[in-house]
Scaffold this active site. Structure first.
Site, PDB file in Angstrom:
ATOM      1  N   LYS A 192       0.891  -1.163   0.000  1.00  0.00           N
ATOM      2  CA  LYS A 192       0.000   0.000   0.000  1.00  0.00           C
ATOM      3  C   LYS A 192       0.932   1.217   0.000  1.00  0.00           C
ATOM      4  O   LYS A 192       0.885   2.084   0.880  1.00  0.00           O
ATOM      5  CB  LYS A 192      -0.910  -0.046   1.242  1.00  0.00           C
ATOM      6  N   ASP A 224      -5.518  -3.216  -2.245  1.00  0.00           N
ATOM      7  CA  ASP A 224      -6.951  -3.147  -2.574  1.00  0.00           C
ATOM      8  C   ASP A 224      -7.198  -3.678  -3.984  1.00  0.00           C
ATOM      9  O   ASP A 224      -8.117  -4.460  -4.234  1.00  0.00           O
ATOM     10  CB  ASP A 224      -7.502  -1.720  -2.386  1.00  0.00           C
TER      11      ASP A 224
END
Ligand code: IPM
Ligand code: MG
Length: 360
Positions: A192, A224
């Site tokens: 991330k 994600d």
């Protein structure tokens, strides 16, 4: 050579599924000459009930003296009210940390016989073969400071720390590249980096290690997006390497692509290839003690043990083939059962695998 194996059945369905894996190990010892000495130990809620701690010192000592550890599962509602420091999960985390098991390998393979058991369309998952390499002894699971504190205004605040050293990222990257070298030579690192500095460093270090493996392709993906891609087009992945928490989440997601979490084994390895082997599913207290649990993930964990810690590739292949054989025969525990299959219980499934070991 005699291999010393520590057996830790744990809680819930743990004892039932481990019993079937022990049948397999016993058969390999008696009929196929595997040098083996098995010893049992306590971990998790059952260890807490007997000793007041989910990871008794004796268990860590036994693990230290063993060549490999086979674990069932830990946890259950009975122990949920306990302080977090003595919950069953602490036993598992303590073993990982205490044994230095920094590399967690979680393969997600779709058995063709089970293509219809997946909630995704067969063409999306058929032929699926992913290896998730999860960092297991660092990151937010172990970072300090951590806790819950009371602020000046009396409000409470919970906090944990996501922390990785370069050396930790380097060694898990190497594990991923070494595994990819024996597969399709593609590593996708999950982070991330658009938000978290710690994983910006992660991305930089993985990229640096990749230069030592010029024959391999490294790609990067935000976590994600990776979660989305896993259910959209999972076959794009070969090896995925990621942090402790992202790996925890993504491996459950990947497991479900294969139809049942009851099919997937895992290996947790230290620097020297010594390891702990366990199914990736939990203790399933709702079905514990009823003979309904699928023992195949635990039996496949034995296969990983033979391959990664005991240097017995031929026996590992024998176990894998036996599992394939029982699936061919149409035998299914309830989690993978569909109309037309033969429904069997935990022990019947274990017995069928043992029978298939000889019948090859
Ligand atoms: C896993 C489990 C464990 C984890 C729990 C039981 C502590 O979910 O092995 O994936 O979070 O690592
Ligand atoms: Mg998990």
């Amino acid at each position: 050579m005699t291999n010393k194996i520590l057996i830790l059945p744990g809680d819930g369905i743990g004892p039932e599924i481990v019993a079937e894996a022990v049948k397999v190990l016993d058969c390999l010892r008696k009929d196929f000459g595997l040098g083996l000495e098995m010893e049992q130990g306590l971990v998790g809620g059952s260890a807490y009930d007997e000793t007041g701690h989910p990871l008794p010192d004796l268990t860590l000592e036994q693990a230290g003296a063993a060549d490999a550890v086979l674990l069932g599962a830990v946890g259950g509602p009975k122990w949920e009210f306990l302080d977090i420091s003595v919950r069953p999960e602490k036993g598992l985390l303590g073993l990982r940390a205490g044994m230095g098991l920094f590399a967690n390998l979680r393969p997600a393979i779709l058995y063709p016989q089970l293509a219809s058991a997946s909630t995704l369309r067969p063409e999306v998952v058929s032929g699926l073969d992913i290896m998730i390499v999860r960092e297991l002894t660092g990151g937010i699971y172990f970072g300090h400071p951590r806790g819950v504190r009371t602020l000046e205004n009396g409000e409470r605040e919970g906090y944990n720390t996501l922390v990785y050293r370069e050396s930790e990222i380097e060694r898990i990257s190497r594990v991923a590249f070494d595994i990819a070298a024996k597969r399709d030579q593609r590593v996708c690192s999950i982070d991330k980096a658009n938000v978290l500095e710690c994983t910006e460093l992660w991305r930089e270090v993985v990229s640096r290690v990749a230069t030592e493996y010029p024959q391999q392709t490294l790609s990067h993906m935000y976590v994600d997006n990776a979660a989305m891609q896993l259910v959209r087009a999972p076959k794009q992945f070969d090896v995925m390497v990621t942090t402790n928490m992202f790996g925890d989440i993504l491996s459950d997601c990947a497991a479900m692509l294969t139809g049942s979490i009851g099919m997937l084994p895992s290996a947790s390895l230290d620097e020297h290839g010594k390891g702990m082997y366990e199914p990736i599913h939990g203790s399933a207290p709702d079905i514990a003690g009823q003979g309904l649990a699928n023992p195949l993930a635990t039996i496949l964990s034995v296969s990983m043990m033979l391959r990664y810690s005991l240097d017995q590739e031929a026996m590992a292949v024998r176990v894998d083939s036996a599992v394939n054989r029982v699936l061919e025969q149409g035998l299914r525990t309830p989690d993978i059962w569909a109309e037309g299959d033969t429904r069997v219980g935990t022990a019947e499934m274990g017995d069928a695998v043992v029978a298939a070991l000889a019948d090859q």
